[in-house]
Design a protein around this motif. Structure first.
Motif, PDB file in Angstrom:
ATOM      1  N   LEU A  17       0.833  -1.221   0.000  1.00  0.00           N
ATOM      2  CA  LEU A  17       0.000   0.000   0.000  1.00  0.00           C
ATOM      3  C   LEU A  17       0.862   1.265   0.000  1.00  0.00           C
ATOM      4  N   GLY A  18       2.173   1.077   0.070  1.00  0.00           N
ATOM      5  CA  GLY A  18       3.098   2.217   0.006  1.00  0.00           C
ATOM      6  C   GLY A  18       3.389   2.827   1.370  1.00  0.00           C
ATOM      7  N   LEU A  19       2.928   2.170   2.471  1.00  0.00           N
ATOM      8  CA  LEU A  19       3.100   2.784   3.803  1.00  0.00           C
ATOM      9  C   LEU A  19       4.559   2.914   4.231  1.00  0.00           C
ATOM     10  N   HIS A  20       5.426   2.036   3.697  1.00  0.00           N
ATOM     11  CA  HIS A  20       6.853   2.133   4.078  1.00  0.00           C
ATOM     12  C   HIS A  20       7.442   3.477   3.645  1.00  0.00           C
ATOM     13  N   TYR A  54      -8.464  13.042   6.945  1.00  0.00           N
ATOM     14  CA  TYR A  54      -7.491  13.802   7.748  1.00  0.00           C
ATOM     15  C   TYR A  54      -6.765  12.910   8.766  1.00  0.00           C
ATOM     16  N   GLN A  55      -7.138  11.637   8.831  1.00  0.00           N
ATOM     17  CA  GLN A  55      -6.411  10.728   9.721  1.00  0.00           C
ATOM     18  C   GLN A  55      -5.044  10.416   9.092  1.00  0.00           C
ATOM     19  N   THR A  56      -4.171   9.788   9.883  1.00  0.00           N
ATOM     20  CA  THR A  56      -2.845   9.469   9.345  1.00  0.00           C
ATOM     21  C   THR A  56      -2.935   8.219   8.439  1.00  0.00           C
ATOM     22  N   PRO A  57      -2.014   8.082   7.459  1.00  0.00           N
ATOM     23  CA  PRO A  57      -2.092   6.936   6.531  1.00  0.00           C
ATOM     24  C   PRO A  57      -2.046   5.567   7.207  1.00  0.00           C
ATOM     25  N   GLU A 274      -0.980  13.839   2.698  1.00  0.00           N
ATOM     26  CA  GLU A 274      -0.264  12.565   2.884  1.00  0.00           C
ATOM     27  C   GLU A 274      -0.951  11.461   2.096  1.00  0.00           C
ATOM     28  N   LEU A 275      -2.302  11.457   2.144  1.00  0.00           N
ATOM     29  CA  LEU A 275      -3.058  10.431   1.424  1.00  0.00           C
ATOM     30  C   LEU A 275      -2.950  10.640  -0.085  1.00  0.00           C
ATOM     31  N   ARG A 279      -1.787   8.007  -2.873  1.00  0.00           N
ATOM     32  CA  ARG A 279      -2.691   7.555  -3.945  1.00  0.00           C
ATOM     33  C   ARG A 279      -2.164   7.893  -5.330  1.00  0.00           C
ATOM     34  N   PHE A 280      -1.431   9.006  -5.432  1.00  0.00           N
ATOM     35  CA  PHE A 280      -0.938   9.446  -6.747  1.00  0.00           C
ATOM     36  C   PHE A 280       0.573   9.696  -6.681  1.00  0.00           C
ATOM     37  N   PRO A 281       1.363   8.609  -6.526  1.00  0.00           N
ATOM     38  CA  PRO A 281       2.812   8.799  -6.329  1.00  0.00           C
ATOM     39  C   PRO A 281       3.494   9.477  -7.509  1.00  0.00           C
ATOM     40  N   GLU A 282       2.865   9.444  -8.685  1.00  0.00           N
ATOM     41  CA  GLU A 282       3.490  10.044  -9.874  1.00  0.00           C
ATOM     42  C   GLU A 282       3.251  11.559  -9.924  1.00  0.00           C
TER      43      GLU A 282
END
Ligand code: 13P
Ligand code: SF4
Length: 337
Positions: A17-20, A54-57, A274-275, A279-282
């Motif tokens: 999920l990309g959390l790292h 607005y919560q943390t990932p 942060e979210l 969701r859109f790393p590019e």
């Protein structure tokens, strides 16, 4: 025989999920230990976790079943067949979930998850406004207590306020809009209405959105040509005049998804950015955000303690207030169509 998920499988899931990318070195292991246990206990109780953007990932991606803005979460809650709802958001959101689900148990993991808008007005204040403006419909932002909703004719969220107000103005000359004065002014401008004349406002503000500066936006525009500036509708009108898009968090996320700007400046609470980055790393994001202390009072540890001992965190709404508030919320669902 059911196989329990192992810690390494949970770490792999969080990494997928990309959390790292959002965790400090080594922190992912402790996050995974918490999410593993929370998801196990949640399943055992037939509970669902609602997570506002607005919560943390780690909360949103690690344990959230329903993720979104105030409108989507309220709508998801009225459709769930879970026995319990754990609300990782603020108290008025959980109260709304309880009003829509009187037979379910609803919990908030923190006692500090209030909201400056919700705290700006009481049921007594609304009764005072109605006495001053007899017959004028009360349209109330969802960021309010159950008691205030019970005094209202229709609830709105940032996702549907403009659409619903248009429908109400088709039948009424004047509207009382509470409690966010900035959102009220922004809506009045969009609808060609005049505060004090055909839209009566209250003096509530969001402590996160009231203090962003239009000068900083101008500075960023100079630095990043092609920048798209998005702001939440709770920001003051001088700020909104300097942006490309105003809306709720759901509209802002859809705007990012459907456009291709060289960079995005997100003027809202930090969790949203942060979210969006996950969701859109590019895409390219520039931070101009503030933390909401109420939203951020919830952590994975507080969710785990709730699951171990939920009763002190249960949300209660007196039945007579809930029944009246539900009418105003149901009117929103009807008019938002
Ligand atoms: P949204 O419904 O747009 O997510 O807004 C909730 C909120 O509290 C904004 O500050
Ligand atoms: Fe309330 Fe503002 Fe926090 Fe939203 S960001 S919960 S409106 S204080």
């Amino acid at each position: 025989m059911t196989m329990e998920k192992t810690l390494s499988e949970e770490i792999a899931r969080l990494m997928s999920l990309g959390l790292h990318r959002r965790c400090a070195e080594g922190a992912l292991n402790s996050v995974a230990a918490l999410t593993l246990e929370i998801n196990r206990l949640k399943k055992e109780r037939n509970a669902v976790i609602c997570a506002h953007v607005y919560q943390t990932p780690d909360i949103i991606l690690g344990v959230g079943d329903f993720v979104g803005d105030s409108y989507k979460l309220a709508d998801d809650c009225r459709k769930t067949d879970a026995d319990e709802i754990i609300f990782c958001g603020v108290h008025f959101m959980a109260e709304t979930a309880k009003i829509l689900n009187p037979s379910k148990k609803v919990y908030v993991p923190s006692e500090r998850a209030g909201c400056s808008l919700s705290e700006s007005i009481t049921g007594e204040d609304v009764r005072g406004l109605k006495a001053q403006h007899p017959g004028v419909p009360v349209v109330t932002y969802i960021n309010t207590s159950a008691e205030v909703k019970a005094e209202s004719d229709c609830i709105v969220t940032s996702a549907n306020a403009e659409k619903i107000l248009k429908k109400i103005y088709a039948e009424h000359e004047k509207v009382i809009f509470i409690p966010d004065q900035f959102m009220g002014r922004n809506l009045a401008k969009a609808l060609g209405r005049t505060p004090g004349k055909d839209i009566v406002l209250w003096n509530g503000t969001c402590i996160v959105h009231e203090r962003f500066s239009p000068e900083l936006i101008r500075m960023y525009r100079g630095k990043y040509p092609g920048l798209a500036v998005l702001a939440h509708a709770e920001c003051p009108e001088e700020l909104i005049a300097a942006v490309d898009f105003m809306g709720g968090t759901g509209d802002m996320m859809r705007y990012v998804e459907s456009t291709n700007a060289s960079a995005y400046l997100l003027v809202t609470e930090c969790g949203f950015g942060e979210l969006a980055k996950l969701r859109f790393p590019e895409k390219n994001f520039i931070a101009m955000c503030r933390l909401c202390p109420y939203m951020k009072s919830i952590t994975l540890n507080s969710v785990l303690s709730l699951l171990k001992d939920p009763s002190p965190k249960e949300v209660a709404v007196p039945a007579d207030i809930a029944a009246r508030a539900k009418k105003a919320i149901d009117r929103m669902f009807e008019l938002a169509q």
